[in-house]
Design a protein around this motif. Structure first.
Motif, PDB file in Angstrom:
ATOM      1  N   GLY A 300       0.791  -1.228   0.000  1.00 48.78           N
ATOM      2  CA  GLY A 300       0.000   0.000   0.000  1.00 48.78           C
ATOM      3  C   GLY A 300       0.814   1.264   0.000  1.00 48.78           C
ATOM      4  N   TYR A 301       1.735   1.388  -0.932  1.00 47.56           N
ATOM      5  CA  TYR A 301       2.583   2.581  -1.014  1.00 47.56           C
ATOM      6  C   TYR A 301       1.766   3.817  -1.381  1.00 47.56           C
ATOM      7  N   ARG A 302       2.106   4.955  -0.754  1.00 48.93           N
ATOM      8  CA  ARG A 302       1.511   6.240  -1.091  1.00 48.93           C
ATOM      9  C   ARG A 302       2.623   7.285  -1.217  1.00 48.93           C
ATOM     10  N   SER A 303       2.639   7.964  -2.350  1.00 52.59           N
ATOM     11  CA  SER A 303       3.574   9.068  -2.536  1.00 52.59           C
ATOM     12  C   SER A 303       3.171  10.237  -1.647  1.00 52.59           C
ATOM     13  N   VAL A 304       4.154  11.045  -1.259  1.00 51.95           N
ATOM     14  CA  VAL A 304       3.847  12.249  -0.497  1.00 51.95           C
ATOM     15  C   VAL A 304       3.000  13.202  -1.343  1.00 51.95           C
ATOM     16  N   LEU A 305       3.119  13.104  -2.658  1.00 55.54           N
ATOM     17  CA  LEU A 305       2.322  13.963  -3.541  1.00 55.54           C
ATOM     18  C   LEU A 305       0.870  13.529  -3.626  1.00 55.54           C
ATOM     19  N   SER A 306       0.525  12.391  -3.023  1.00 56.93           N
ATOM     20  CA  SER A 306      -0.871  11.945  -3.000  1.00 56.93           C
ATOM     21  C   SER A 306      -1.659  12.550  -1.840  1.00 56.93           C
ATOM     22  N   LEU A 307      -0.966  13.178  -0.900  1.00 57.23           N
ATOM     23  CA  LEU A 307      -1.648  13.752   0.256  1.00 57.23           C
ATOM     24  C   LEU A 307      -2.540  14.913  -0.192  1.00 57.23           C
ATOM     25  N   GLU A 308      -3.703  15.017   0.431  1.00 57.60           N
ATOM     26  CA  GLU A 308      -4.655  16.059   0.051  1.00 57.60           C
ATOM     27  C   GLU A 308      -4.087  17.457   0.247  1.00 57.60           C
ATOM     28  N   ARG A 309      -3.297  17.624   1.288  1.00 60.84           N
ATOM     29  CA  ARG A 309      -2.725  18.942   1.571  1.00 60.84           C
ATOM     30  C   ARG A 309      -1.363  18.760   2.221  1.00 60.84           C
ATOM     31  N   LEU A 310      -0.349  19.295   1.585  1.00 66.69           N
ATOM     32  CA  LEU A 310       0.968  19.257   2.194  1.00 66.69           C
ATOM     33  C   LEU A 310       1.029  20.292   3.311  1.00 66.69           C
ATOM     34  N   PRO A 311       1.522  19.919   4.491  1.00 66.55           N
ATOM     35  CA  PRO A 311       1.598  20.889   5.591  1.00 66.55           C
ATOM     36  C   PRO A 311       2.405  22.133   5.246  1.00 66.55           C
ATOM     37  N   ASP A 312       3.489  21.958   4.484  1.00 66.89           N
ATOM     38  CA  ASP A 312       4.339  23.103   4.146  1.00 66.89           C
ATOM     39  C   ASP A 312       4.838  22.917   2.716  1.00 66.89           C
ATOM     40  N   PRO A 313       3.988  23.197   1.721  1.00 65.31           N
ATOM     41  CA  PRO A 313       4.342  22.879   0.328  1.00 65.31           C
ATOM     42  C   PRO A 313       5.588  23.588  -0.177  1.00 65.31           C
ATOM     43  N   LEU A 314       5.880  24.788   0.324  1.00 65.87           N
ATOM     44  CA  LEU A 314       7.051  25.508  -0.160  1.00 65.87           C
ATOM     45  C   LEU A 314       8.358  24.960   0.399  1.00 65.87           C
ATOM     46  N   ARG A 315       8.263  24.062   1.372  1.00 71.20           N
ATOM     47  CA  ARG A 315       9.465  23.419   1.915  1.00 71.20           C
ATOM     48  C   ARG A 315       9.448  21.903   1.674  1.00 71.20           C
ATOM     49  N   THR A 316       8.628  21.434   0.758  1.00 72.19           N
ATOM     50  CA  THR A 316       8.558  20.002   0.455  1.00 72.19           C
ATOM     51  C   THR A 316       9.020  19.789  -0.982  1.00 72.19           C
ATOM     52  N   HIS A 317      10.071  18.980  -1.154  1.00 72.89           N
ATOM     53  CA  HIS A 317      10.707  18.812  -2.458  1.00 72.89           C
ATOM     54  C   HIS A 317      10.837  17.311  -2.742  1.00 72.89           C
ATOM     55  N   VAL A 318      10.259  16.876  -3.853  1.00 70.18           N
ATOM     56  CA  VAL A 318      10.153  15.450  -4.155  1.00 70.18           C
ATOM     57  C   VAL A 318      11.047  15.108  -5.342  1.00 70.18           C
ATOM     58  N   MET A 319      11.814  14.042  -5.209  1.00 70.75           N
ATOM     59  CA  MET A 319      12.666  13.601  -6.306  1.00 70.75           C
ATOM     60  C   MET A 319      12.305  12.180  -6.745  1.00 70.75           C
ATOM     61  N   TRP A 320      12.475  11.958  -8.041  1.00 65.01           N
ATOM     62  CA  TRP A 320      12.274  10.623  -8.631  1.00 65.01           C
ATOM     63  C   TRP A 320      13.233  10.489  -9.798  1.00 65.01           C
ATOM     64  N   ALA A 321      13.559   9.255 -10.173  1.00 62.54           N
ATOM     65  CA  ALA A 321      14.479   9.010 -11.283  1.00 62.54           C
ATOM     66  C   ALA A 321      14.110   7.709 -11.972  1.00 62.54           C
ATOM     67  N   ALA A 322      14.678   7.517 -13.152  1.00 63.58           N
ATOM     68  CA  ALA A 322      14.447   6.287 -13.918  1.00 63.58           C
ATOM     69  C   ALA A 322      15.435   5.187 -13.543  1.00 63.58           C
ATOM     70  N   SER A 323      16.426   5.496 -12.712  1.00 66.18           N
ATOM     71  CA  SER A 323      17.516   4.557 -12.446  1.00 66.18           C
ATOM     72  C   SER A 323      17.052   3.268 -11.795  1.00 66.18           C
ATOM     73  N   LYS A 324      16.102   3.344 -10.880  1.00 63.09           N
ATOM     74  CA  LYS A 324      15.665   2.152 -10.150  1.00 63.09           C
ATOM     75  C   LYS A 324      14.406   1.550 -10.778  1.00 63.09           C
ATOM     76  N   ASP A 325      13.344   2.335 -10.852  1.00 66.26           N
ATOM     77  CA  ASP A 325      12.057   1.792 -11.302  1.00 66.26           C
ATOM     78  C   ASP A 325      12.098   1.296 -12.742  1.00 66.26           C
ATOM     79  N   PHE A 326      12.962   1.896 -13.578  1.00 64.54           N
ATOM     80  CA  PHE A 326      13.078   1.455 -14.962  1.00 64.54           C
ATOM     81  C   PHE A 326      14.415   0.766 -15.243  1.00 64.54           C
ATOM     82  N   GLY A 327      15.187   0.482 -14.209  1.00 66.11           N
ATOM     83  CA  GLY A 327      16.428  -0.262 -14.392  1.00 66.11           C
ATOM     84  C   GLY A 327      17.400   0.411 -15.340  1.00 66.11           C
ATOM     85  N   MET A 328      17.456   1.748 -15.331  1.00 60.67           N
ATOM     86  CA  MET A 328      18.295   2.484 -16.266  1.00 60.67           C
ATOM     87  C   MET A 328      19.217   3.434 -15.510  1.00 60.67           C
ATOM     88  N   SER A 329      19.995   2.903 -14.583  1.00 53.50           N
ATOM     89  CA  SER A 329      20.873   3.767 -13.800  1.00 53.50           C
ATOM     90  C   SER A 329      21.947   4.411 -14.665  1.00 53.50           C
TER      91      SER A 329
END
Length: 502
Positions: A300-329
């Motif tokens: 039951g994974y949930r991204s932080v970006l799925s939350l209805e309201r971020l407590p402090d959106p201007l201080r919340t920074h989300v990163m993602w990459a293709a290296s792991k999920d797509f096996g393309m490091s």
């Protein structure tokens, strides 16, 4: 690895099964007020550590600046296992006695699917705009695809905006850029341990930013707790400890799913951590690089970006990459999503040094917009292969009676080998790591992840079946020789390695 303030813990006498492990007995109570205060201070020291790089550097090259000597020191101290592996890589035909790498977190299970998709004609396009300087945030067509992709897979309540997206060459560069633009020299991020140890150099080499370790341990204190569980109380204690040493903390780094534990934070936990950060005006750097590598539906994974309201959106920074999920490091694609336009602009300015070629940007846009292939072909097959590999390795560990954390995310299993250490020290842990390497299997030891309990190892299972079988066979030989005192135990050198690949 930085040195740090800590009180070394001793290993427990017994270990429990795969889902949990028995921890340390702790008793800090005392009838005397003075003794109680002393014990409280001791307990605080066990809950946090402040990264202190200066005492560890030892590089006297006359040709390098002080920064250059530090950078060289990181390479010399942290890459021994990786360099040894590359000099003697296993190859089924050319080098069957070479080293099996179960230490590097890469997904090697779906190369056939990726090669087929990336070889299709729509992946190759050459036009002037792709060969010229781009918008340093990334070409607009790619940022639009990233926003759509993350909106879908992060299940954001509202569509994410391309203007909040920055693309660059991997999450290592992104950690470095964020540390540089968010922190002054000498300031720090909180980070729960064990953690992906290379973040140490990512935030330090350019930004001279330190880490404050929030120590987690294997002790289970109740039915509603789990090993290495992060709580707000532990975050508060580490923050208090850092302040007591005059260290200014500017942010909190969270990895979800977590590396190396494989833990997945619940929405309730995420909100608690974010509320803690808001109270203390801390930035939150959220690394979600394994978000599509959750292979057990029950997790039951949930991204932080799925939350209805971020407590402090201007201080919340989300990163993602293709290296792991797509096996393309090796492709080197990473992305930042932040609603703070100042942060996005500052990071984009550093993309002058960490940008992607236009041709790679075009390929990534083509891949991310192919929802049918991603959702109907790649992700289901990738999850099935990850699940099968995890089942095999966990079965082998169970047959050996080795405790481990049973999770359903990531490419690795956090394995408890404390009973194989003659003494509960990191020196003995390093000797066991060396013994594995000498017997042609590369693992990652707990010290590389700043684990405070000697004897934990990360074992990567996202590899082809024949390499997994041979790797587990070599692990079994080392451990059986260690535990049984065999007449002809596996050969192990006695020197203490200076470091290892992370």
């Amino acid at each position: 690895m930085f040195t740090f303030t800590k009180k070394e813990s001793r290993a427990p006498a017994t270990c429990l099964g795969s889902a949990s492990t028995q921890g340390l007995d702790s008793n800090y109570g005392d009838s005397l007020e003075r003794e109680c205060a002393r014990k409280t201070d001791q307990k605080l020291l066990e809950l946090y550590g402040v990264g202190d790089p200066a005492p560890t550097f030892s590089s006297n090259s006359a040709h390098l600046s002080s920064r250059g000597r530090i950078i060289k020191w990181f390479w010399d101290s942290a890459e021994e296992g990786y360099r040894t592996y590359h000099m003697d890589e296993y190859d089924e035909d050319k080098n069957p006695n070479g080293i099996i790498n179960l230490g590097t977190s890469e997904n090697k299970l779906c190369f056939d699917l990726l090669a087929q998709r990336l070889s299709q004609s729509d992946m190759l396009r050459v036009e002037p705009s792709l060969l010229q300087y781009p918008d340093w945030r990334g070409h607009l067509f790619l940022r639009e695809e990233v926003a759509r992709f993350l909106s879908l897979h992060c299940k954001s309540p509202a569509p994410l905006k391309p203007d909040n997206v920055v693309v660059l060459n991997g999450c290592a560069s992104l950690f470095s850029a964020l540390a540089t633009v968010l922190c002054e020299v000498g300031e720090a991020f909180l980070i729960p341990t064990p953690y992906y140890g290379a973040i140490t150099q990512h935030v330090y080499l350019y930004g001279n930013v330190r880490l404050v370790y929030v120590y987690l341990d294997s002790e289970v204190t109740g039915l509603d707790t789990r090993p290495f569980q992060l709580t707000v109380e532990k975050l508060e204690a580490a923050l208090q400890g850092a302040k007591s040493e005059g260290v200014k903390v500017k942010g909190l780094i969270l990895i979800n799913p977590q590396n190396p534990l494989g833990d997945v934070y619940s929405p309730g936990e995420l909100r608690e951590y974010l509320e803690f950060a808001k109270r203390h005006e801390l930035h939150v750097v959220m690394d979600e690089v394994y978000m599509l590598s959750v292979f057990e539906d029950s997790v039951g994974y949930r991204s932080v970006l799925s939350l209805e309201r971020l407590p402090d959106p201007l201080r919340t920074h989300v990163m993602w990459a293709a290296s792991k999920d797509f096996g393309m490091s090796g492709l080197r694609f990473g992305t930042l999503y932040t609603e703070n336009r100042d942060v996005a602009t500052a990071v984009a300015s550093l993309c002058r040094y960490h940008g992607l070629s236009g041709l790679v940007q075009y390929q990534m846009a083509q891949l991310l917009q192919d929802r049918d292939w991603i959702d109907q072909v790649y992700l289901p097959e990738n999850h099935a292969r990850l699940r099968a590999a995890h089942t095999y390795v966990s079965g082998e560990l169970g047959a050996l009676g080795i405790p481990f954390l049973h999770r359903g995310a990531g490419f690795f299993i956090w394995v408890d080998l404390r009973k194989y250490l003659p003494e509960a020290t990191f020196e003995e842990e390093m000797l066991l790591w060396r013994c594995f390497l000498d017997n042609k299997v590369l693992l990652s030891s707990g010290k590389a992840f700043a684990c405070k309990e000697p004897g934990w190892f990360r074992l990567v299972f996202s590899d082809q079946a024949h390499r997994l079988r041979l790797g587990m066979q070599r692990i079994r030989q080392v451990l059986q020789g260690t535990s049984q005192g065999a007449e002809n135990p596996p050969s192990c050198q006695t020197q203490d390695p200076r470091g290892q690949h992370r």
